[in-house]
Design a protein around this motif. Structure first.
Motif, PDB file in Angstrom:
ATOM      1  N   TRP A 258       0.766  -1.066  -0.308  1.00 32.98           N
ATOM      2  CA  TRP A 258      -0.007   0.146   0.282  1.00 32.98           C
ATOM      3  C   TRP A 258       0.736   1.783   0.230  1.00 32.98           C
ATOM      4  O   TRP A 258       0.226   2.499  -0.159  1.00 32.98           O
ATOM      5  N   GLN A 259       2.223   1.046   0.737  1.00 28.17           N
ATOM      6  CA  GLN A 259       2.949   2.470   0.677  1.00 28.17           C
ATOM      7  C   GLN A 259       3.283   2.489  -0.700  1.00 28.17           C
ATOM      8  O   GLN A 259       3.145   3.927  -1.233  1.00 28.17           O
ATOM      9  N   THR A 260       3.266   1.953  -1.824  1.00 26.31           N
ATOM     10  CA  THR A 260       3.557   1.991  -3.319  1.00 26.31           C
ATOM     11  C   THR A 260       2.439   3.090  -3.953  1.00 26.31           C
ATOM     12  O   THR A 260       2.737   3.680  -4.600  1.00 26.31           O
ATOM     13  N   VAL A 261       1.211   2.134  -3.482  1.00 24.51           N
ATOM     14  CA  VAL A 261       0.511   2.771  -3.789  1.00 24.51           C
ATOM     15  C   VAL A 261       0.049   4.593  -3.312  1.00 24.51           C
ATOM     16  O   VAL A 261       0.636   5.364  -4.457  1.00 24.51           O
ATOM     17  N   ARG A 262       0.653   4.531  -1.982  1.00 21.31           N
ATOM     18  CA  ARG A 262      -0.032   6.123  -1.792  1.00 21.31           C
ATOM     19  C   ARG A 262       1.195   6.967  -2.056  1.00 21.31           C
ATOM     20  O   ARG A 262       1.182   8.014  -3.053  1.00 21.31           O
ATOM     21  N   TRP A 266       4.820   2.918  -8.259  1.00 24.31           N
ATOM     22  CA  TRP A 266       4.094   2.284  -9.690  1.00 24.31           C
ATOM     23  C   TRP A 266       4.285   3.418 -10.904  1.00 24.31           C
ATOM     24  O   TRP A 266       3.937   2.389 -11.496  1.00 24.31           O
ATOM     25  N   LEU A 267       4.004   4.839 -10.732  1.00 34.41           N
ATOM     26  CA  LEU A 267       4.009   5.220 -12.010  1.00 34.41           C
ATOM     27  C   LEU A 267       5.607   5.436 -12.250  1.00 34.41           C
ATOM     28  O   LEU A 267       6.602   5.178 -11.937  1.00 34.41           O
ATOM     29  N   THR A 268       5.564   4.856 -14.105  1.00 31.46           N
ATOM     30  CA  THR A 268       6.799   4.693 -14.992  1.00 31.46           C
ATOM     31  C   THR A 268       7.265   6.410 -15.352  1.00 31.46           C
ATOM     32  O   THR A 268       6.483   7.199 -15.199  1.00 31.46           O
ATOM     33  N   GLU A 269       8.265   6.180 -15.116  1.00 28.54           N
ATOM     34  CA  GLU A 269       9.246   7.501 -14.962  1.00 28.54           C
ATOM     35  C   GLU A 269       9.417   8.061 -15.759  1.00 28.54           C
ATOM     36  O   GLU A 269       8.740   7.705 -17.349  1.00 28.54           O
ATOM     37  N   GLY A 270       9.014   9.805 -15.858  1.00 25.91           N
ATOM     38  CA  GLY A 270       8.878  10.383 -16.914  1.00 25.91           C
ATOM     39  C   GLY A 270       7.444  10.230 -17.563  1.00 25.91           C
ATOM     40  O   GLY A 270       7.017  11.260 -18.543  1.00 25.91           O
ATOM     41  N   LEU A 307      -9.961   6.320 -10.214  1.00 24.66           N
ATOM     42  CA  LEU A 307      -8.599   5.757 -11.275  1.00 24.66           C
ATOM     43  C   LEU A 307      -7.396   6.988 -11.498  1.00 24.66           C
ATOM     44  O   LEU A 307      -7.640   7.966 -11.403  1.00 24.66           O
ATOM     45  N   TRP A 308      -5.938   6.447 -10.904  1.00 19.27           N
ATOM     46  CA  TRP A 308      -5.588   7.182 -11.263  1.00 19.27           C
ATOM     47  C   TRP A 308      -4.295   6.591 -12.493  1.00 19.27           C
ATOM     48  O   TRP A 308      -3.579   5.585 -12.430  1.00 19.27           O
ATOM     49  N   LEU A 309      -4.059   7.694 -13.263  1.00 14.53           N
ATOM     50  CA  LEU A 309      -4.022   7.315 -14.657  1.00 14.53           C
ATOM     51  C   LEU A 309      -1.752   7.895 -14.783  1.00 14.53           C
ATOM     52  O   LEU A 309      -1.947   8.995 -14.460  1.00 14.53           O
ATOM     53  N   GLY A 310      -1.646   6.976 -15.368  1.00 14.99           N
ATOM     54  CA  GLY A 310       0.058   7.470 -15.737  1.00 14.99           C
ATOM     55  C   GLY A 310      -0.080   8.041 -16.560  1.00 14.99           C
ATOM     56  O   GLY A 310      -0.710   7.276 -17.644  1.00 14.99           O
ATOM     57  N   TRP A 311       0.009   9.118 -17.763  1.00 18.35           N
ATOM     58  CA  TRP A 311      -0.053   9.707 -19.088  1.00 18.35           C
ATOM     59  C   TRP A 311       1.267   9.996 -19.302  1.00 18.35           C
ATOM     60  O   TRP A 311       1.793  11.237 -18.806  1.00 18.35           O
TER      61      TRP A 311
END
Lengths: 391, 481
Positions: A258-262, A266-270, A307-311
């Motif tokens: 859950w720490q990863t989520v907070r 998980w978000l990709t660099e850039g 939704l948390w979206l990496g864009w």
């Protein structure tokens, strides 16, 4: 800014004012500070003013880092149950309120809106005004604390915040279930969220193959194993297409999930980070829309309500750099959803900004426009000269 | 203010049986559950759909006539008291549950839907609507929204505002806006949160999206008797400090216990103080927590402990508690219910001071309160037939509110400011805060038409008269909390 009076003077003296705290949401703070306005850095306005563990409340200055506060609360076995995100990246309490952010734990007892009970803010006239109070139950006067959740510094500058807190559960367990497809997962989601099991967090995300659902429970250690078994049964009963199911009970490992989520690790660099509220029923349409676009890392949280979206910031199309948040803006409009960009480049700085673009098509707000008459009228009262960015 | 041209226009919109103007018809709307105030409206309209509500508001705006939206009239702060020469918009016929989506766990309702009806409709799906004001069998969601109603079970899951996701609202000039939505999360300022508890000053909610929760698997309720209020207060401190998170923690004093006995035959032990603690949730978790709770309670030296073994026993404990207020009516001809909040650790100080005030005024005060969140409900007993008795009871009530402010608390936890506490809001907030609220109100409602005179000091003072308890309350249908 080291004091409230400095903020008040700055607001009184400037034509246009923007605020930044810890800078953990650059799409909000950096952009604001690049426009032709005086930018007030509130990161020095920090510190706990009052913390009474027996009252389960605390008051702190707006620039106080979330991480410092949660560490202090943890010493007394207390916590902010809405799991404020981005603490690891330096988020402040004020920034978290202004951006209206809650993490996965929001599922159990409510979001940041439900735990903020009092505020002080500097309005557009440079006056410091108090809203709410210091007690956990209060129905007196207009609920300014709620109004300022998600206000993005556009109604006033938060200077002081009072939160209620809860006792932290003594132990947690998480069930992780893998599914072949989204529809299998959504079946399990429905079963688990309608069950009488008290769930602390319900998140899911697409993996390299298939989908994974994480469900968190917490409470007394003595019965956690028994409850986790009951939870496994409910998750399994929801679908025939579950590939595997694992149980995380090691406290450190489980907390790590859950720490990863907070922290959005998980978000990709850039890539940028966009936050999109929705409901579980909208998810299949969202997934279909996203499948046609560039691959986006993402995570659904709060039982499918967020939704948390990496864009990616920029994409090359036919050799020409495109401001890709524009694509997302259009996509969300089609879906009738709203989003807000927190990390990455907001649209105004895009490579090919249309000069004729309407105001609401600029900045960190994406998708369906937000404005309405109620908000406009409130803003006109609190910021009559329009010193903050207009809504 | 000449209201007749408006009534003339309204008569084209409403049939005669839905536009009330005769004194005999208007009388039923003169008061709400705060019966010390009464006022006659120029007319009452009974719309049947949202279009009629919107049109009525537009007309009021056009004709410059103030209006009050009203549900069942259970406000304890005079929130739905009519405005002299104004219009009452009675929303009771907008009582449809428009949608109940079990998968999304939401209910979309009209404002006239009765609180308890939502839980009844959700029950087949294993869901319920959490806020439970004592008047829940009669009060409406629209009124709950306007006053951010609470109840005995807000300790864990919060008040009305924590359960409203979105709404369609007619602003005070009739412009219709959407606030929030169906998701638990939103973007931009929390406008539903700001609207809830605004006491009708921001307009009328036409459609409300409520969050539903899964019905808890089980409840465990314990009732402990103590030889002093102080000892019961200490037990609350111990329970709260333990890290347990009960659904409800309530305390009643000797006079309140006596009332509950007389009124509801709850079978309570006779003692100076009673503590009720209720845990809710999954069976195994509640079992484990309950044994921890019982151990804690044993350590606080209660004189008697009773556990509810069956749903019936639980219901009886709560019936006594919820009926205590109305039952106080059997101990004295009249009473005022106060609603203040103090920091939880100051409960003991507050009770001692209320005791002192009671002695110095020579007025009996019964105490029933939501101890878990520091929400006091002193019941100030008096005989309205005695010259000046109401005024002295009011004066004592005022001192209690000032005490709450002094201790760092609030003048209202769940009843709202309404008519009753207008004079006290400026004691809790300074001139800047009062100005900010007035500015926002003026900006939202340029003519101050929507529920004029409530919450914020404005216009002419209403008359304070003594009329005794609400007829429904006498009949035991509604309760004050």
């Amino acid at each position: 800014m080291n004091s409230v009076s400095e903020i008040q003077e700055a607001v009184q003296g400037a034509k246009s004012v923007r605020v930044r705290g810890g800078g953990s949401k650059p799409a909000l703070s950096q952009r604001d500070c690049q426009v032709d306005a005086q930018c007030l850095d509130l990161s020095a306005l920090k510190g706990v003013i009052d913390y009474q563990p027996e009252e389960y409340t605390f008051t702190a200055r707006a620039g106080t880092p979330v991480a410092e506060m949660t560490a202090l609360l943890a010493e007394k076995g207390q916590y902010l149950p809405f799991d404020p995100p981005l603490a690891e990246r330096g988020a402040t309490l004020g920034g978290t309120v202004a951006a209206g952010l809650s993490g996965p734990g929001r599922y159990r007892y409510g979001g940041i809106r439900d735990f903020l009970i009092g505020i002080r803010f500097v309005d557009g006239k440079g006056q410091e005004v108090r809203g709410g109070g210091a007690v956990v139950k209060n129905a007196a006067g207009f609920d300014f604390p709620k109004l300022f959740v998600g206000s993005l510094g556009r109604l006033g500058i938060l200077t002081e915040l009072t939160f209620k807190v809860f006792p932290q559960p003594s132990a947690y367990a998480t069930v992780a279930a893998e599914f072949d497809g989204l529809s299998d997962l959504l079946g399990a989601l429905d079963a688990v969220t309608r069950s009488a099991i008290d769930l602390h967090a319900v998140d899911f995300a697409p993996e390299e193959q298939g989908w994974t659902l994480w469900v968190r429970i917490g409470g007394l250690l003595t019965v956690l194993q028994e409850r986790a078994q009951a939870l496994r049964t409910v998750v399994s009963a929801g679908t025939g297409q579950m590939r595997s199911l694992s149980l995380y009970q090691d406290q450190e490992e489980e907390e790590g999930l859950w720490q990863t989520v907070r922290s959005m690790r998980w978000l990709t660099e850039g890539t940028g980070l966009v936050r999109i509220p929705l409901t579980p029923q909208r998810i299949p349409a969202v997934e279909e829309a996203l499948s046609g676009s560039q691959t986006a890392t993402r995570r659904y949280s709060v039982g499918g309500n967020l939704l948390w979206l990496g864009w990616p910031d920029v994409t090359a199309q036919a050799g020409v750099e495109q401001d890709s948040s524009r694509d997302l803006h259009g996509l969300l409009q089609e879906l009738g959803l709203q989003g807000i960009q927190l990390i990455g480049r907001a649209r105004r700085e895009g490579a090919n900004r249309d000069e004729g673009d309407a105001r609401d098509h600029e900045g960190p707000l994406l998708g369906r426009p937000l404005q309405n008459a109620f908000l406009r009228r409130i803003a006109a009262a609190l910021d009559p000269e329009g010193k903050f960015e207009p809504w | 203010m000449n209201v007749h041209p408006l009534i003339e226009t309204l008569s084209r919109l409403y049939d005669a049986d839905r536009l009330l103007t005769r004194p005999a018809q208007l009388m039923a709307y003169e008061s709400d559950a705060l019966t010390a105030f009464q006022q006659r409206a120029a007319a009452v309209v009974i719309p049947q759909n949202r279009e009629e509500v919107i049109e009525t508001i537009r007309l009021c705006h056009g004709y410059n006539v103030p209006f009050v939206a009203r549900g069942s009239g259970t406000s304890l702060s005079g929130g739905s008291l009519p405005i002299a020469d104004g219009i009452v918009i009675a929303l009771n016929r907008l009582d449809r549950i428009l949608r109940l989506d079990a998968a999304e766990r939401i209910a979309v309702v009209e404002p006239g839907v009765i609180n308890l009806k939502v839980s009844e409709a959700a029950k087949p799906y294993g869901l319920y609507y959490a806020p439970d004001p004592s008047s829940q069998s009669i009060c409406t969601i629209g009124g709950n929204v306007a006053f951010n109603s609470g109840g005995a079970h807000c300790l864990k899951y919060g008040m009305t505002s924590n359960h409203v996701l979105g709404m369609t609202v007619a602003l005070p000039d009739g412009e219709v806006v959407e606030l929030g939505g169906e998701s638990l999360e939103g973007i931009g300022p929390d406008l539903p949160g700001f609207f809830v508890g605004s006491e009708g000053l921001f307009g009328v909610a036409l459609e409300i999206t409520l969050r539903l929760l899964p019905i808890p698997q089980t409840y465990r309720t314990v009732l402990a008797a103590y030889d002093s209020l102080h000892a019961a207060g200490d037990a609350v401190t111990a329970v709260v400090a333990s890290g347990l998170l009960p659904g409800a923690i309530e305390i009643m004093d000797a006079l309140a216990i006596k009332a509950a006995e007389v009124g509801a035959k709850a079978g309570y032990p006779t003692a100076p103080a009673l503590l009720i603690v209720e845990l809710e949730g999954e069976e195994s978790a509640v079992e484990a927590e309950f044994s921890q709770l019982m151990q804690l309670i044993e350590e606080t030296a209660p004189v008697e402990v009773r556990m509810a073994q069956t749903a019936d026993e639980r219901a009886r404990i709560w019936k006594g508690r919820k009926a205590a207020f109305s039952a106080v009516g059997r101990l004295a001809p009249d009473y005022i219910v106060q609603d203040g909040v103090v920091p939880r650790s100051r409960l003991g100080d507050a009770l001692a001071e209320i005791d002192r005030l009671s002695a110095s005024y020579g007025i009996d005060v019964a105490n029933v309160f939501h101890a878990g969140d520091g929400n006091l409900h002193p019941l100030i007993l008096f005989d309205g037939r005695e010259e000046g008795a109401l005024e002295r009871a009011e004066e004592l009530a005022g001192e209690v509110l000032e005490l709450c402010v002094e201790l760092g608390g609030s003048i209202t936890g769940e009843h709202g400011v309404g008519m009753e506490k207008r004079a006290f809001l400026p004691k809790m907030y300074g001139p800047l805060e009062m100005q900010a609220m007035e500015d926002v109100r003026r900006s939202v409602d340029s003519k101050s038409l929507a529920n004029r005179g409530k919450m914020l000091p404005a216009g002419e003072a209403e008359s304070l008269t003594h009329v005794g308890p609400h007829p429904l309350e006498k009949a035991g249908v509604i309760f004050r909390e």
